[in-house]
Motif scaffolding. Sequence first.
Motif, PDB file in Angstrom:
ATOM      1  N   GLY A 103      46.525  38.964  36.122  1.00 45.10           N
ATOM      2  CA  GLY A 103      46.576  40.330  36.649  1.00 45.10           C
ATOM      3  C   GLY A 103      45.197  40.875  36.955  1.00 45.10           C
ATOM      4  N   LEU A 159      55.584  43.117  38.303  1.00 46.07           N
ATOM      5  CA  LEU A 159      54.281  42.617  37.862  1.00 46.07           C
ATOM      6  C   LEU A 159      54.430  41.676  36.668  1.00 46.07           C
ATOM      7  N   PHE A 189      51.398  39.088  35.990  1.00 44.17           N
ATOM      8  CA  PHE A 189      50.193  39.921  36.057  1.00 44.17           C
ATOM      9  C   PHE A 189      50.083  40.891  34.878  1.00 44.17           C
ATOM     10  N   GLU A 246      44.136  39.272  40.130  1.00 42.28           N
ATOM     11  CA  GLU A 246      44.890  39.859  41.246  1.00 42.28           C
ATOM     12  C   GLU A 246      44.338  41.231  41.608  1.00 42.28           C
ATOM     13  N   LEU A 251      48.012  47.939  37.893  1.00 37.72           N
ATOM     14  CA  LEU A 251      47.029  46.953  37.441  1.00 37.72           C
ATOM     15  C   LEU A 251      45.703  47.636  37.093  1.00 37.72           C
TER      16      LEU A 251
END
Length: 198
Positions: free
Chosen positions: A85, A56, A61, A88, A16
């Motif tokens: 994402g 993911l 995300f 998150e 991420l």
Amino acid sequence: MATRRKVSNLLGLAVLAYLSRQPMHPYELGRTLKSNGDERSIKYNHGSLYMVVQQLAKAGFVAPWETERDGSRPERTVYALTDAGRAELHDWLCELIEQPQREYPSFIAALSLVAGLPPSEVVPRLRIRADELAEQIAEARGVIDRSLAEGVSRLFLIEEEFRVAMLTTELDFVRRFIGEINQPGGYGRMWREFYEEK
């Protein structure tokens, strides 16, 4: 209190973070993780990286951004961070920074059971550990020194500085523990008597 996350693998957090900079293909993500030395902080391999990207994506995300083809090679999907994402990443990083988590390092487990070996076996093994810790400290300091010489900001080396601090603290503890085992009035007297060692 820790949140129950849809993806809890720290490799997911790294993905991420890197996708927050720009969309990437998993292979490029792997190269970036490697070139930035993240394998020193986050456990991963090629297969686990692809699996985490899929997790993911399933959680919403990350999402496919484009598909590219390089000559006769198979198509590659480039992934981008979604708004979910990004949120998150923010929440997860904040949680990890502010909330101490109970971890279960194997050395602490070994110390809790150390009396299962006689002091005559423990001390030489602690000395081996001390030598290994000193090597790891030197290695981490080398990474810091080389990176600073290359113009890398200290901000991007903070995990190495933390690693040096933690390893130094452990090395100091190990050396003190060896000293107390060997000290006439320290841990070792009763311990040696139990094993009938002189």
